[in-house]
Design an enzyme around this catalytic site. Structure first.
Site, PDB file in Angstrom:
ATOM      1  N   ASN A 132      33.007 -19.868  77.953  1.00  0.00           N
ATOM      2  CA  ASN A 132      31.595 -19.997  78.323  1.00  0.00           C
ATOM      3  C   ASN A 132      30.872 -20.728  77.193  1.00  0.00           C
ATOM      4  O   ASN A 132      30.447 -20.118  76.218  1.00  0.00           O
ATOM      5  CB  ASN A 132      30.999 -18.609  78.582  1.00  0.00           C
TER       6      ASN A 132
ATOM      7  N   CYS B 277      25.817 -20.801  78.265  1.00  0.00           N
ATOM      8  CA  CYS B 277      24.749 -19.864  78.639  1.00  0.00           C
ATOM      9  C   CYS B 277      23.440 -20.324  77.995  1.00  0.00           C
ATOM     10  O   CYS B 277      23.358 -20.466  76.778  1.00  0.00           O
ATOM     11  CB  CYS B 277      25.092 -18.450  78.183  1.00  0.00           C
TER      12      CYS B 277
ATOM     13  N   ILE C 211      28.715 -25.338  87.572  1.00  0.00           N
ATOM     14  CA  ILE C 211      27.901 -25.307  86.382  1.00  0.00           C
ATOM     15  C   ILE C 211      27.498 -23.865  86.028  1.00  0.00           C
ATOM     16  O   ILE C 211      27.572 -22.976  86.867  1.00  0.00           O
ATOM     17  CB  ILE C 211      26.592 -26.140  86.579  1.00  0.00           C
TER      18      ILE C 211
ATOM     19  N   GLY D  95      24.761 -22.324  93.221  1.00  0.00           N
ATOM     20  CA  GLY D  95      23.974 -22.452  94.443  1.00  0.00           C
ATOM     21  C   GLY D  95      24.764 -22.424  95.732  1.00  0.00           C
ATOM     22  O   GLY D  95      24.219 -22.732  96.787  1.00  0.00           O
TER      23      GLY D  95
ATOM     24  N   GLY E 267      28.680 -16.941  93.297  1.00  0.00           N
ATOM     25  CA  GLY E 267      27.756 -16.059  92.581  1.00  0.00           C
ATOM     26  C   GLY E 267      26.599 -15.697  93.471  1.00  0.00           C
ATOM     27  O   GLY E 267      26.541 -14.626  94.070  1.00  0.00           O
TER      28      GLY E 267
HETATM   29  C1  LIG Z   1      22.887 -12.067  86.433  1.00  0.00           C
HETATM   30  C2  LIG Z   1      23.774 -13.210  86.028  1.00  0.00           C
HETATM   31  C3  LIG Z   1      24.701 -13.013  85.002  1.00  0.00           C
HETATM   32  C4  LIG Z   1      25.540 -14.063  84.612  1.00  0.00           C
HETATM   33  N1  LIG Z   1      26.446 -13.847  83.610  1.00  0.00           N
HETATM   34  C5  LIG Z   1      27.312 -14.844  83.250  1.00  0.00           C
HETATM   35  C6  LIG Z   1      28.323 -14.612  82.282  1.00  0.00           C
HETATM   36  O1  LIG Z   1      28.492 -13.509  81.751  1.00  0.00           O
HETATM   37  N2  LIG Z   1      29.120 -15.664  81.953  1.00  0.00           N
HETATM   38  C7  LIG Z   1      29.017 -16.908  82.532  1.00  0.00           C
HETATM   39  O2  LIG Z   1      29.794 -17.808  82.210  1.00  0.00           O
HETATM   40  N3  LIG Z   1      28.088 -17.126  83.491  1.00  0.00           N
HETATM   41  C8  LIG Z   1      27.242 -16.136  83.856  1.00  0.00           C
HETATM   42  N4  LIG Z   1      26.307 -16.370  84.842  1.00  0.00           N
HETATM   43  C9  LIG Z   1      26.255 -17.702  85.484  1.00  0.00           C
HETATM   44  C10 LIG Z   1      27.064 -17.712  86.790  1.00  0.00           C
HETATM   45  O3  LIG Z   1      28.438 -17.455  86.566  1.00  0.00           O
HETATM   46  C11 LIG Z   1      26.937 -19.077  87.484  1.00  0.00           C
HETATM   47  O4  LIG Z   1      27.529 -20.078  86.679  1.00  0.00           O
HETATM   48  C12 LIG Z   1      25.487 -19.487  87.756  1.00  0.00           C
HETATM   49  O5  LIG Z   1      24.687 -18.363  88.098  1.00  0.00           O
HETATM   50  C13 LIG Z   1      25.406 -20.522  88.881  1.00  0.00           C
HETATM   51  O6  LIG Z   1      25.972 -20.010  90.081  1.00  0.00           O
HETATM   52  P1  LIG Z   1      25.078 -19.334  91.248  1.00  0.00           P
HETATM   53  O7  LIG Z   1      23.990 -20.318  91.591  1.00  0.00           O
HETATM   54  O8  LIG Z   1      26.037 -19.109  92.357  1.00  0.00           O
HETATM   55  O9  LIG Z   1      24.511 -18.074  90.685  1.00  0.00           O
HETATM   56  C14 LIG Z   1      25.446 -15.335  85.245  1.00  0.00           C
HETATM   57  C15 LIG Z   1      24.502 -15.516  86.280  1.00  0.00           C
HETATM   58  C16 LIG Z   1      23.680 -14.475  86.677  1.00  0.00           C
HETATM   59  C17 LIG Z   1      22.674 -14.703  87.778  1.00  0.00           C
END
Ligand SMILES: Cc1cc2nc3c(=O)[nH]c(=O)nc-3n(C[C@H](O)[C@H](O)[C@H](O)COP(=O)(O)O)c2cc1C
Length: 305
Positions: A126, A129, A191, A245, A266
């Site tokens: 990662n 972030c 992403i 997304g 996600g």
């Molecule tokens: C509540 C939350 C916690 C997340 N924690 C992590 C994490 O621990 N490590 C990581 O690489 N990405 C983390 N993400 C990012 C997601 O893995 C993902 O890359 C990002 O949210 C885009 O995907 P989505 O639009 O489907 O949510 C987190 C996202 C959310 C919303």
């Protein structure tokens, strides 16, 4: 019809992969995703030492998506082993991806080395972030040279395949992906969240997140994620875990056509709960039937032809 995918020599029963940070804290919750159709899972990002994360409130939904400043809280990587064992004993044939990060490159490498010794099939770094302050000042994936340096250092220390998770918050994600590939990355995850962003409570007249800013995910970032995966696919040969997304089966098919071999799921969970996985897989299957595809790999990169 073949929905299974081979990435980095690992057999994925279908292209859906639980994205890191969603339901990824315990082995039982990871296994529950598989029970509901998910092909593979990614654990929450772990550091060398336990981290408290940011104070609440940390996650907000709004009509366009989800903003979070969880701050990568969690136990240290050594202590994480037990949950991986729980998952693997329940789901021995579903790939498990162990996500790691570090405050600096030395800690990242040590954390990755420990994760490599856990019962995970693959590592995810990662580097992206947007809501934590580490000693490097900004996410590694905002800088091509730092991405290359960190990837190379980890690759020297581990045996399992390594996916590098990139950030959309850069002018040229294709270039960053190229540097990760040249440094030995086996796959790209793209992403992570966009931003950081902010929401304000108009009555308290203050930002709502205790951390003030957070990473933006969910429906609204889909076009950014699709474009990023498209750019990465143009620039590298290694497989991509397309994330960001995806909230239904049509989004998932678009993501594969942009160049993703696997799909990070996600936000779909926020909209559809555990039904999300089977809903996405069913749509991919019916689309393939209607359009005459027999292997899901045939969808990958089609938007480039
Ligand atoms: C509540 C939350 C916690 C997340 N924690 C992590 C994490 O621990 N490590 C990581 O690489 N990405 C983390 N993400 C990012 C997601 O893995 C993902 O890359 C990002 O949210 C885009 O995907 P989505 O639009 O489907 O949510 C987190 C996202 C959310 C919303």
């Amino acid at each position: 019809m073949n929905l299974s995918v081979n990435v980095c020599g690992i057999e994925f029963p279908n292209p859906t992969v639980l994205a890191s940070g969603y339901l990824g804290v315990t082995g039982a919750s990871l296994a529950n995703c598989v029970k509901h159709g998910c092909g593979a899972v990614t654990g929450k990002t772990l550091f060398l030492e336990e981290r408290p994360g940011h104070p609440n409130p940390t996650v907000l939904t709004y009509p366009g998506g989800i903003i979070n400043a969880v701050g990568l809280c969690g136990e240290g990587v050594k202590e994480g082993r037990h949950e991986f064992e729980v998952f693997k004993s329940a789901c021995p044939s579903n790939p498990l991806i162990g996500s790691v990060a570090g405050k600096n490159i030395k800690e990242l490498v040590e954390c990755a080395r420990i994760m490599d010794s856990h019962p995970v099939d693959m590592l995810e770094l990662n580097f992206s972030c947007p809501n934590v302050d580490d000693e490097m000042g900004r996410p590694i994936a905002c800088d091509p040279l730092m991405t290359a340096q960190a990837t190379e250092a980890v690759k020297k220390a581990v045996k399992k395949p390594v996916a590098v998770k990139l950030s959309p918050n850069t002018a040229d994600i294709g270039l960053i992906a190229k540097h990760a590939e040249a440094a030995g990355a086996d796959a790209i995850t793209a992403i992570n969240t966009v931003g950081p962003g902010m929401l304000i409570d108009i009555y308290t007249r203050k930002p709502i997140l205790a951390n003030k800013v957070g990473g933006v995910g969910g429906q609204g970032i889909k076009p950014i994620a699709i474009r990023c995966v498209y750019d990465i696919y143009k620039n590298v040969k290694i497989p991509i875990i397309g994330t960001g997304g995806i909230s239904n089966g049509k989004d998932a098919i678009e993501m594969m056509m942009a160049g993703a071999s696997l799909l990070g799921i996600g936000s779909a969970l926020a909209y559809h709960d555990m039904k999300a996985f089977n809903m996405i897989i069913d749509k991919i299957r019916s689309f393939m039937e209607e359009e005459g595809f027999t292997d899901v790999a045939e969808l990958v990169g089609l938007a480039h032809e």
